[in-house]
Write an enzyme that holds these catalytic residues in place. Structure first.
Site: not given
Ligand code: ITT
Length: 207
Positions: A19, A163-164, A78, A161
Site C-alpha cells: 500500500g 486504517y483508511d 515509518d 489500505f
Molecule cells: P514497512 O515497515 O515494511 O514499510 P509496515 O506496514 O510495517 O511496512 P510501519 O511499521 O511504518 O510499516 O507501520 C505503518 C502502519 O501504520 C501501517 O501498517 C498501517 O497500519 C498504518 N498506516 C500508516 N500510514 C497509513 C495510511 O496511509 N493508511 C492506512 N494505514 C496507515
C-alpha cells in the site's frame, strides 16, 4: 511536482508494505522506485526505535548494510495512526497493533467499538509519516508529515489500505477509504513528508 524524468537515478524504497509502495510511486512519479524484493533483501528489520524517525532510519541503515555498492539513494517510510482518545495509540505500533496478521477489518471495527458513544470533539486522530533518506555519501535526513482526521462512526470504503476505512477526513466529509486515492495522495501525511523529501533529494543532487 517534478516535471522531468530522473532516468539516471533509482531510489531503493525499504518497505514490504504494498500500500505504501503504491502511494509513494503515485506521489513521486518521476523517480524509479525499486523494492526490497528487487534488490534481493529478505531479512527481518527489527523496528525497535521509539520514534517514527528512528524506525525509518533503522530501515534505511539495514539496506545500506546489505548493499555492497552505495550508488543509489535509500528511502524508508515509518508511519502510524495516533488516536487521541486512546492516548496516541497505536502510534508507532500501528502495523503490529492487535497482531500483524489480524485483518484491518477487525482492527478498524475494534477501534470504532472502543470509541462507541464518544462525541465528535473527542474523536481526533492523525496519521504521521516520517521519511528517512540515506544518500550514497552516507549522509542521512528525516522529514515528517501529519494528516489530521477523526475516527469515523462506521468503517467505509475500500480505497487506500490499513486504517483508511475508519479515518474520517473532515474537509471532505468522507473516510480515506471512500476518497479517491488522488485526493488522499494530495493531502496525506505521506504526501507532505514526500514533498519535503523530494526537496532534500533535489538539494543533495544540486538541482
Ligand atoms: P514497512 O515497515 O515494511 O514499510 P509496515 O506496514 O510495517 O511496512 P510501519 O511499521 O511504518 O510499516 O507501520 C505503518 C502502519 O501504520 C501501517 O501498517 C498501517 O497500519 C498504518 N498506516 C500508516 N500510514 C497509513 C495510511 O496511509 N493508511 C492506512 N494505514 C496507515
Amino acid at each position: 511536482m517534478n516535471t522531468k524524468k530522473i532516468s539516471d537515478m533509482t531510489i531503493i524504497l525499504a518497505t514490504g508494505n504494498a500500500g505504501k509502495l503504491a502511494e509513494v510511486r503515485e506521489i513521486l512519479p518521476d523517480y524509479d522506485f525499486v523494492t526490497l524484493k528487487d534488490i534481493g533483501f529478505s531479512g527481518d528489520i527489527d523496528e525497535n526505535g521509539t520514534t517514527y524517525e528512528e524506525n525509518a532510519l533503522i530501515k534505511v541503515r539495514a539496506v545500506w548494510d546489505y548493499e555492497e555498492k552505495h550508488d543509489r539513494i535509500i528511502m524508508a517510510d515509518d508511519s502510524g495512526l495516533e488516536i487521541d482518545y486512546l492516548n496516541g495509540e497505536p502510534g508507532i505500533h500501528s502495523a503490529r497493533y492487535m497482531g500483524y496478521d489480524t485483518p484491518y477489518s477487525v482492527k478498524n471495527q475494534a477501534i470504532i467499538d472502543a470509541l462507541k458513544g464518544v462525541p465528535d470533539e473527542l474523536r481526533g486522530a492523525r496519521y504521521v509519516c516520517a521519511i528517512a533518506l540515506k544518500f550514497p555519501d552516507g549522509s542521512e535526513q528525516t522529514v515528517r508529515g501529519i494528516y489530521e482526521g477523526k475516527v469515523a462512526y462506521e468503517a467505509k470504503g475500500t480505497n487506500g489500505f490499513g486504517y483508511d476505512p475508519m479515518f474520517w477526513v473532515p474537509a471532505f466529509g468522507k473516510t480515506d477509504g471512500e476518497l479517491p486515492i488522488e485526493i488522499k495522495n494530495k493531502f496525506s501525511h505521506r504526501a507532505k513528508a514526500l514533498e519535503a523529501a523530494d526537496k532534500l533529494i533535489k538539494a543533495w543532487r544540486g538541482e
